[in-house]
Write a protein that holds these residues in place. Structure first.
Motif, mmCIF file in Angstrom:
data_model
loop_
_atom_site.group_PDB
_atom_site.id
_atom_site.type_symbol
_atom_site.label_atom_id
_atom_site.label_comp_id
_atom_site.label_asym_id
_atom_site.label_seq_id
_atom_site.Cartn_x
_atom_site.Cartn_y
_atom_site.Cartn_z
ATOM 1 N N GLY A 107 27.862 50.584 59.275
ATOM 2 C CA GLY A 107 28.261 49.289 59.403
ATOM 3 C C GLY A 107 29.266 48.779 58.424
ATOM 4 N N ALA A 108 30.285 48.093 58.822
ATOM 5 C CA ALA A 108 31.416 47.676 58.054
ATOM 6 C C ALA A 108 31.176 46.245 57.703
ATOM 7 N N GLY A 109 30.093 45.894 57.264
ATOM 8 C CA GLY A 109 30.014 44.434 56.857
ATOM 9 C C GLY A 109 29.866 44.350 55.484
ATOM 10 N N ILE A 110 29.483 43.108 54.952
ATOM 11 C CA ILE A 110 29.417 42.627 53.572
ATOM 12 C C ILE A 110 28.363 43.764 52.757
ATOM 13 N N MET A 111 27.112 44.076 53.564
ATOM 14 C CA MET A 111 26.164 44.848 52.792
ATOM 15 C C MET A 111 26.722 46.249 52.489
ATOM 16 N N SER A 112 27.290 46.972 53.402
ATOM 17 C CA SER A 112 27.816 48.338 53.258
ATOM 18 C C SER A 112 28.825 48.328 52.266
ATOM 19 N N ALA A 113 29.750 47.262 52.532
ATOM 20 C CA ALA A 113 30.867 47.431 51.322
ATOM 21 C C ALA A 113 30.552 46.959 50.200
ATOM 22 N N THR A 114 29.298 46.549 49.839
ATOM 23 C CA THR A 114 28.941 45.981 48.534
ATOM 24 C C THR A 114 28.314 47.179 48.071
ATOM 25 N N GLY A 165 28.854 50.541 48.753
ATOM 26 C CA GLY A 165 29.940 51.228 48.711
ATOM 27 C C GLY A 165 30.762 51.073 47.401
ATOM 28 N N ALA A 166 30.902 49.713 47.126
ATOM 29 C CA ALA A 166 31.596 49.322 46.034
ATOM 30 C C ALA A 166 31.010 49.592 44.436
ATOM 31 N N LEU A 167 29.721 49.478 44.750
ATOM 32 C CA LEU A 167 28.862 49.722 43.454
ATOM 33 C C LEU A 167 28.729 51.191 43.332
ATOM 34 N N LEU A 168 28.528 52.058 44.356
ATOM 35 C CA LEU A 168 28.442 53.425 44.040
ATOM 36 C C LEU A 168 29.612 54.161 43.686
ATOM 37 N N ARG A 169 30.853 53.518 44.294
ATOM 38 C CA ARG A 169 32.220 54.172 43.931
ATOM 39 C C ARG A 169 32.293 54.083 42.379
ATOM 40 N N GLY A 201 40.557 44.884 38.936
ATOM 41 C CA GLY A 201 41.484 45.288 39.972
ATOM 42 C C GLY A 201 40.889 45.817 41.309
ATOM 43 N N ILE A 202 39.625 45.694 41.264
ATOM 44 C CA ILE A 202 38.915 46.062 42.750
ATOM 45 C C ILE A 202 39.081 45.082 43.780
ATOM 46 N N LEU A 203 38.986 43.758 43.237
ATOM 47 C CA LEU A 203 39.020 42.564 44.158
ATOM 48 C C LEU A 203 40.277 41.775 43.536
ATOM 49 N N THR A 226 34.958 41.368 52.192
ATOM 50 C CA THR A 226 34.419 42.628 52.858
ATOM 51 C C THR A 226 35.549 43.549 52.934
ATOM 52 N N GLN A 227 36.518 42.897 53.399
ATOM 53 C CA GLN A 227 37.716 43.978 53.697
ATOM 54 C C GLN A 227 38.381 44.468 52.341
ATOM 55 N N GLN A 228 38.450 43.404 51.110
ATOM 56 C CA GLN A 228 38.903 43.788 49.763
ATOM 57 C C GLN A 228 37.906 44.960 49.278
ATOM 58 N N LEU A 229 36.736 44.915 49.432
ATOM 59 C CA LEU A 229 35.647 45.904 48.878
ATOM 60 C C LEU A 229 36.028 47.188 49.623
ATOM 61 N N LEU A 230 36.374 47.003 50.862
ATOM 62 C CA LEU A 230 36.431 48.563 51.412
ATOM 63 C C LEU A 230 37.555 48.940 51.197
ATOM 64 N N ASN A 231 38.625 48.188 50.919
ATOM 65 C CA ASN A 231 40.173 48.857 50.520
ATOM 66 C C ASN A 231 39.732 49.789 49.291
ATOM 67 N N PHE A 232 38.719 49.381 48.377
ATOM 68 C CA PHE A 232 38.396 50.243 47.156
ATOM 69 C C PHE A 232 37.477 51.238 47.582
ATOM 70 N N VAL A 233 36.606 51.225 48.240
ATOM 71 C CA VAL A 233 35.615 51.994 49.155
ATOM 72 C C VAL A 233 36.402 53.151 49.327
ATOM 73 N N SER A 234 37.410 53.095 50.352
ATOM 74 C CA SER A 234 38.191 53.907 51.075
ATOM 75 C C SER A 234 39.060 54.763 50.234
ATOM 76 N N GLN A 235 39.377 54.467 48.926
ATOM 77 C CA GLN A 235 39.966 55.468 47.875
ATOM 78 C C GLN A 235 39.130 56.465 47.822
ATOM 79 N N GLY A 236 39.660 57.629 48.265
ATOM 80 C CA GLY A 236 38.616 58.533 47.943
ATOM 81 C C GLY A 236 37.429 58.741 49.100
ATOM 82 N N GLY A 237 37.303 58.001 49.989
ATOM 83 C CA GLY A 237 36.226 57.724 51.037
ATOM 84 C C GLY A 237 36.895 57.898 52.610
#
Length: 503
Positions: free
Chosen positions: A10-17, A19-23, A98-100, A184-195
């Motif tokens: 799921g690509a909503g706020i929960m997964s994005a959050t 993912g950003a924490l774990l990154r 710079g994550i958001l 969500t989109q901004q957080l996923l932009n960060f998660v996608s770096q290397g993901g």
């Protein structure tokens, strides 16, 4: 077969959050995300599928119930506000690092206001203000019962109002409107770096392996191709779709859980002149016997730097668990383990059933009449009815029956290899503490070692701000500055800036 350390569903706020924490906590871990739709935040996190309120119990009256002796219980309000402060801190840390970027793309200052009318309502808000304003988290809350001040602050709600019926407000200037889709989109932009992020891919099954890892079975919805991913940890942040997937996983912790879907509709204002006359999120009281989810509210929204106005919710009903789901979602969720809990709900929740039936029977004129309690001279021609997100309320097994819950629930396997989130409001606003809960349950050893980094991200980590006035003021000042919530913040309607006071 592709291998990954973490699979997010799921690509909503929960997964994005999460993912950003774990990154940040484990930058060497591989992360893969799978979303059945073709875009991020296309279901409940979409800005038009929710009210965008930064839920912190500033205006939501269901968090401050009146007690039998006439007092007001603020325990839940304090808890909700504490959770939102955690989210604010994480977002501020992300902006500072710079994550958001461009916080005004996802958060803007909007006053949060509670509104009642009638003497009983006025007395309740006076008591509510008395109880909350003495708490550091709610310092600055105002009580207003003067009609002229009401008209000054809420012109759209005052025109045509008969003030012989007394009114009252609890006003908190420093509330927020949050575009969870943009966040969500901004957080996923960060998660996608290397993901790896895969849109248009539905998770069809989850198979546990003997070593505790998982095989995530997938189907490309565009090509029909089927493939699998081997994951050490799986998080199911699929909104209404989470229950089905947790059931498919076979974990014992998911047995007994059921879900009851409720759809929402809102009036969206189409008249720019009316939109400019309102600058607040104003929450009223639910009708007697109606569930908390029915609380009416008139909301200023800021989406793509453009100001809008919503009123609702009006409840609808569908057996779908997602807005893009199937009519078989509800019956397919009924299993031997949750049949009795689900069947036991109807006799207990007569008020909810009565509310849904009345809402479904309401005519367009009935909906406008409800709106006129907030906007006395409202005309149906100035508003369009839109369908918001589909919410699935949690049914939890309790004793020999079940109970319907209106919050969120983390469901995690005992071995910590899989977790999911069920439920709805306050949901997105408390995404950060919810995902910290997932990390604590699923990675207990690592969680202890993560404490220094988590404290760096969230200075109040492990503490209650309501018990530490000095720390709260430091944190509040920092987050307000980092998120650009201080001073006059411009909102754009068309080509014209509109100023709002905050901070």
């Amino acid at each position: 077969m592709i291998k990954t350390d973490v699979a997010l569903v799921g690509a909503g706020i929960m997964s994005a959050t999460l993912g950003a924490l774990l990154r940040q906590l484990e930058p060497s871990w591989s992360i893969s995300l799978f979303e059945r739709l073709d875009a991020a935040a296309a279901e409940s996190s979409d800005p038009w599928n929710n009210a965008g309120t930064g839920h912190s119990a500033l205006c939501e009256l269901n968090y401050t119930p009146k007690t039998a002796d006439g007092d007001v219980n603020i325990d839940k309000a304090l808890n909700i506000n504490e959770q939102f402060q955690v989210s604010r801190q994480f977002w501020s840390h992300a902006v500072d690092n710079g994550i958001l970027t461009s916080p005004d793309e996802f958060i803007n200052p909007i006053p949060h206001v509670s509104f009642t009318h009638g003497q009983a309502g006025v007395d309740y808000l006076r008591k509510r203000h008395e109880r909350l304003s003495s708490q550091v988290l709610f310092e600055g809350m105002e009580f207003i019962d003067d009609p002229s001040e009401f008209a000054k602050r809420l012109p759209l709600m005052s025109i045509g109002r008969d003030f012989s019926d007394p009114v009252a407000l609890n006003w908190f200037t420093d509330g927020t409107d949050v575009d969870f889709g943009a966040l969500t989109q901004q957080l996923l932009n960060f998660v996608s770096q290397g993901g790896d992020i895969h849109f248009g891919h539905a998770v069809t099954n989850l198979d546990k392996q003997s070593d505790g890892s998982w095989i995530v079975k997938l189907k490309n919805r565009r090509t029909g191709e089927k493939w699998s991913v081997h994951a050490k940890f799986v998080f199911v942040g699929a909104g209404g779709g989470a229950l089905h997937l947790l059931q498919k996983s076979g974990i014992a912790e998911a047995k007994g859980f059921g879900g009851f879907p409720v759809s929402g509709e809102f009036f969206r204002c189409t008249n720019p002149d009316l939109i400019d006359q309102h600058q607040a999120k104003v929450y009223g009281q639910a009708a007697v016997g109606a569930p908390p989810m029915s609380v009416p509210h008139l909301d200023t929204r800021v989406i793509n730097h453009k100001k809008g106005l919503l009123f609702g919710p009006y409840a609808g009903w569908s057996p779908k668990f997602l807005k893009s789901g199937k009519i078989t979602d509800l019956p397919a969720s009924v299993k031997p383990g949750n049949l009795i809990p689900m069947m036991s709900i109807a006799p207990k929740e007569f008020g909810l059933l009565k509310y849904l039936i009345s809402e479904l029977a309401a005519s367009p004129a009935d909906r406008v009449k409800t709106l006129q309690e907030f906007v006395p001279r409202a005309l149906g021609s100035d508003w369009e009815l839109i369908t918001a997100g589909q919410r699935v309320q949690v049914i939890r097994k309790t004793g020999a029956g079940g109970s319907l819950e209106f919050g969120t629930a983390v469901v995690a396997a005992g071995d910590g290899t899989i977790a999911g989130l069920l439920g709805a409001s306050p949901g997105a606003s408390t995404a950060v503490p919810a995902m910290l809960n997932v990390l604590e349950q699923c990675f207990p050893t690592e969680y202890r070692s993560w404490t220094p980094k988590l404290t760096e991200m969230i200075p109040s980590f492990g503490q209650k701000l309501s018990d530490n006035r000095d720390l709260f003021r430091q944190v509040w000042g920092w987050t307000s500055a980092s998120l650009q919530l201080t001073g006059n913040a411009p909102l754009i309607t068309g080509d014209d800036p509109v100023a709002t006071t905050a901070g």
